[in-house]
Write a protein that holds these residues in place. Structure first.
Motif: not given
Length: 929
Positions: A629-634, A638-640
């Motif tokens: 699972l991967k979750l990204r915000t804007e 935060v690179q990771q």
């Protein structure tokens, strides 16, 4: 919209396929052939009519059909290699009807030197098959069939589920199994997993699927390797209808009355005609060229652009008054089955359309806690539309099915709140909220089942696609505040916060799934089946939210701002003020308000279903699941990914069954499962819930839970369709996922944490029995009483994070200490009249976990009484139903409690909320052509 058009075209196509002539001259005999000891379907068994050349062979799912049979009574002869031949007499065929007969066969003994024919009547054969299905489940499970659903007043899947042993429903849509909250349960529809439908919790909203479209529901409470491992309470499997037994067209219409809503004054915000069909007409949503967050936050808009942008919003804040109409529901279902070619291959279709609309009022919702003393009136306008289009083709030892479901829920709620809030002084408030929530589910499943080789090996595959949409196109909140008695109320529009912002949010999730299962009979022990399988699921979610609002310029000398702030809600944002440029456009911006998330689950399993003797059966094996699972915000810094999980889990299980007698089983099981964080539980997005008066926020560092489970069960079947069972179970959690409450400040925040350990154990009892043991008369023979009882105990330790909470440990959130379901069913006049009375009660459970200032909120017990009377008319082709739900109408009470007593901090109340929903009565008529 393209998916909707596709489904509508498919529905129309299947409608024309099913529009052939409905033959009325002769009848047919249909059913399944199963193994009496395992309930496995038998492929290639022959079913013939004694004294004739008429016959048929069972297909890949064990089904057979004898068509074009003249009305009369017949004897069937069933043969299968390695099994005793069975002769069934007194099988009645009626003109234009399908006689359903499922048959169980016993394996031939090794000492048999000549053919043995087992003789039985039609009723005896039906009873024996039902016995076999009940007794031979590989795991501990409970279920409910379409026949039982028809006899209850239930309209949605959520209504149906609360009838199942050990199962309750929260908020009228979320399932709780064995006292474990919805986040610990999983669901599948037609063999492929269902996602969370909610933007702010891990839960599937079971009110989406209409009850009339269900073939059956099974809740597996223990695991076998072929079931997905992400659950702890129950795995809910919903099967919709595919090949009907006969051609039919069914039409239904119903109206309903609610004791505190119908014909009462109803208030709402803006209403469009399309709302009645479950779709917003687009006037609530942001226009495509609306300014970006950056343009608004960085003040890059000119006065003219600001005015144009504000005017593009729906600024109709009028409160529209009407009379709440009776609820209404309509359904249209058409089924057709055709035989094609010399081999009589079967093509079956089922097409259904459903529509429901209701207008409900909660007139006095009380909230008296902390510094709040609020009284709310809520008005909800709800529309539910659904379509089902299922196509199945059975040829030789193969079967292909295509199942499609679309459902849409449109809930538009207007809330008017009055009362005081003394958190920052002593103020009286007049609060207005318009909250539209649009939820839709589109799901399509392509499945194949094939018999291979001489040993009746079976290959089964499944491809699925689902789309979930959850929209809040314009949640509007405005508050007026009075500082002292006699003073005017002023609109709180001098600054922007999440308490008064307009929310525009959109959630879109796509789920792709596929699996392959292979069954192979093997020469091991007395009888064994090897089952191997792999499956994969990919989820992709996009979520964004914008918090936008109008802020008045208090420094403008040309206007009396205090006078303007006293304007009523209908004119405070009127065009005469907007056009003057008195309002600026503001937005609360946080990079965590938007996130993208995806997950990939790959799994493989191997299991053996072994009969060690006539009495001992063991189903055992291993499931391995790989989860990413991967979750990204804007957030630029935060690179990771903000949240990331990478786990490989080995999930063993063993289910042991010992047949004490022909009518009794003893079961024992051990299995390991997992509970993975949902996207929303990980996303750091902060959402203010005006109904909870709290902010919900995810925790990116959550880990997945591991759960060890053990069960024991005794079950006794006094006769077909009847049961007496006793079960005990134990579950131990490692890193249980629970909500964490931060209430040190005036604004409460709800997040999540992993406890070091937690456990739950319990006892279940279920009984279903006709009352003929009281008296042999016909009345008692057609009366069935049933009851199920669940007693549960759980404990979780609150986090040791430096916050001194009132409760060191507590029960799991949503866990009920006991659940009671009971009912009476009676039929008269050759099943033309049916009466069903149902009762439900659950023990107080934690709705909202406690923190530093406040103890936990407990939902108090309430007695729920439902009943239904049905009568078949017009040669039993039509049925009139009178239903009553929640007849007693007790209050829903949510109270702060500590050590079993109401908890009242100094200067605060203890009623989190209290309200009634009213009793509902419905009259419906269904007719089948």
């Amino acid at each position: 919209m393209n998916r909707i058009k596709t489904l509508l075209l498919l529905t129309l196509s299947l409608f024309f396929i099913t529009s052939g002539a409905f033959a009325q001259g002769n009848g047919k005999i249909v059913g399944k052939i199963i193994d009496q000891k395992t309930s496995e379907t038998l492929i290639g068994a022959t079913v013939g009519i004694e004294g004739s050349q008429r016959g048929a062979a069972t297909n890949v799912d064990g089904s057979y059909v004898l068509t074009d049979v003249k009305p009369g009574r017949y004897t069937l002869v069933i043969k299968y290699i390695g099994y005793q031949t069975k002769s069934i007499s007194d099988v009645e065929v009626k003109a234009g009807a399908a006689t359903s007969l499922d048959i169980s066969l016993s394996a031939a003994t090794s000492t048999t030197l000549k053919e043995v024919v087992v003789k039985a009547t039609y009723r005896q054969a039906s009873v024996a098959a039902l016995y076999a299905v009940q007794k031979n489940s590989a795991s501990i499970s409970d279920g409910i069939s379409s026949e039982l659903i028809k006899r209850s007043p239930d309209r949605s899947t959520s209504d149906v589920l609360k009838r199942v042993s050990g199962t309750t429903i929260q908020d009228n849509k979320f399932v709780v199994v064995r006292g474990l909250s919805d986040r610990y349960n999983t669901a599948s529809l037609d063999g492929s997993p269902l996602p969370s439908t909610e933007p702010n919790r891990k839960a599937f909203s079971f009110d989406i699927v209409p009850a009339s479209l269900i073939e059956n529901i099974i809740i597996s409470k223990t695991a076998t390797p072929d079931i997905q491992g992400d659950f702890a309470g129950g795995n809910v499997q919903i099967i919709t209808k595919d090949i009907p037994d006969q051609n039919f067209v069914s039409v239904g219409v119903g109206v309903g009355y609610n004791s505190q809503s119908t014909f009462k004054d109803f208030q709402s915000g803006f209403r469009a005609t399309s709302d009645y069909f479950g779709f917003d007409d687009g006037t609530r949503k942001l226009v495509s060229n609306f300014p970006t967050t950056s343009q608004i936050v960085n003040k890059q808009l000119s006065t003219t652009q600001t005015i144009q942008s504000i005017r593009s919003l729906n600024n109709d804040f009028n409160i529209y008054k009407s009379t709440a109409l009776p609820s209404q529901n309509y359904q249209f279902t058409i089924g057709n089955v055709q035989e094609l070619g010399a081999n009589k291959n079967r093509l079956g279709t089922t097409v259904a359309l459903t529509y429901r609309n209701s207008q409900t009022i909660i007139p006095d919702l009380v909230q008296q806690f902390d510094n709040y003393n609020y009284s709310n009136t809520q008005y909800k306008f709800s529309t539910n539309v659904g379509a089902l289009a299922n196509l199945a083709y059975s040829f030789g030892k193969n079967k292909i099915t295509l199942k499609n479901l679309y459902n849409r829920v449109f809930d538009d709620q207007f809330t008017y709140r009055t009362g005081s809030n003394s958190s920052n002084g002593s103020y009286d408030n007049r609060f207005y909220a318009n909250d539209l929530l649009e939820k839709s589910l589109f799901k399509t499943t392509l499945e194949g089942e094939h018999a291979l080789g001489a040993k009746s090996s079976k290959l089964k595959w499944n491809l699925g696609y689902s789309n979930i949409i959850n929209d809040q196109p314009d949640q509007r909140k405005t508050n007026y505040r009075q500082s002292a008695a006699g003073e005017p109320f002023y609109a709180q529009v001098t600054n922007l916060s999440k308490e008064n912002a307009r929310v525009f949010s959109h959630l879109n999730e796509n789920i792709y799934s596929g699996k392959v299962d292979f069954n192979l009979p093997v020469n091991l022990f007395k009888q064994s089946t090897l089952k191997l399988g792999v499956n994969s699921q990919y989820r992709d979610r996009k979520f964004d939210a914008r918090f936008i609002g109008l802020v008045i310029n208090t420094n403008n000398p040309d206007y009396d701002i205090n006078t303007i702030l006293q304007r009523p809600i209908q004119t405070i944002f009127g065009p005469n003020l907007v056009n003057t440029g008195l309002y600026s456009l503001d937005e609360i911006s946080n990079p965590t308000d938007r996130y993208n998330a995806n997950s990939l689950t790959n799994a493989g399993y191997a299991m053996l279903d072994s009969k060690f003797s006539e009495k001992i059966r063991v189903v055992y094996g291993l499931r391995v699941e790989k989860f990413n699972l991967k979750l990204r915000t804007e957030e630029v810094a935060v690179q990771q990914p903000r949240a990331e999980l990478d786990n490989t889990d080995f999930l063993p299980s063993v289910n042991f069954t010992y047949s004490l007698t022909q009518k009794a089983n003893f079961r024992a099981s051990y299995y390991r499962t997992v509970a993975r964080p949902e996207f929303r539980e990980l996303a750091p997005f902060a959402y203010y819930d005006y109904e909870l008066l709290a902010t919900l926020q995810g925790e990116p560092d959550l880990k997945r839970s591991l759960i060890d489970n053990a069960d024991l069960r005794y079950e006794f079947y006094p006769s077909a369709g009847q049961i007496l069972s006793f079960s005990v179970f134990y579950k131990k959690f490692q890193n249980a996922i629970e909500p964490k409450i931060e209430d040190q400040n005036s604004s409460t925040t709800i997040s999540y944490f992993n406890s070091k350990s937690a456990y739950v154990y319990g006892f279940e009892m279920e009984a279903r029995k006709t009352l003929d043991f009281i008296n042999g008369g016909s009345f008692f023979k057609t009366t069935t009483a049933y009851a199920n009882l669940s007693i549960n105990k759980s404990k979780v330790t609150n986090p040791n994070d430096g916050v001194v909470r009132l409760e060191k440990d507590r029960a799991l959130v949503g866990q009920s200490p006991y659940v009671i379901n009971a009912g009476l069913q009676h039929t008269e006049f050759d099943n033309k009249l049916s009466v069903n009375v149902l009762f439900n009660r659950l023990g107080k459970r934690i709705f909202y976990a406690g923190g530093e200032r406040f103890s936990s909120v407990y939902e108090q017990p309430r007695n729920v009484l439902d009943c239904q009377i049905g009568y078949k008319v017009l040669k039993s082709k039509g049925e009139i139903k009178l239903s009553a739900t929640d007849v007693l109408n007790p209050k829903y009470n949510f109270i702060y409690e500590l050590d079993g007593k109401p908890y009242i901090p100094s200067g605060s109340g203890y009623i989190f909320k209290s309200y009634r929903t009213g009793s509902s009565y419905a009259l419906s008529f269904n007719y089948t052509f």
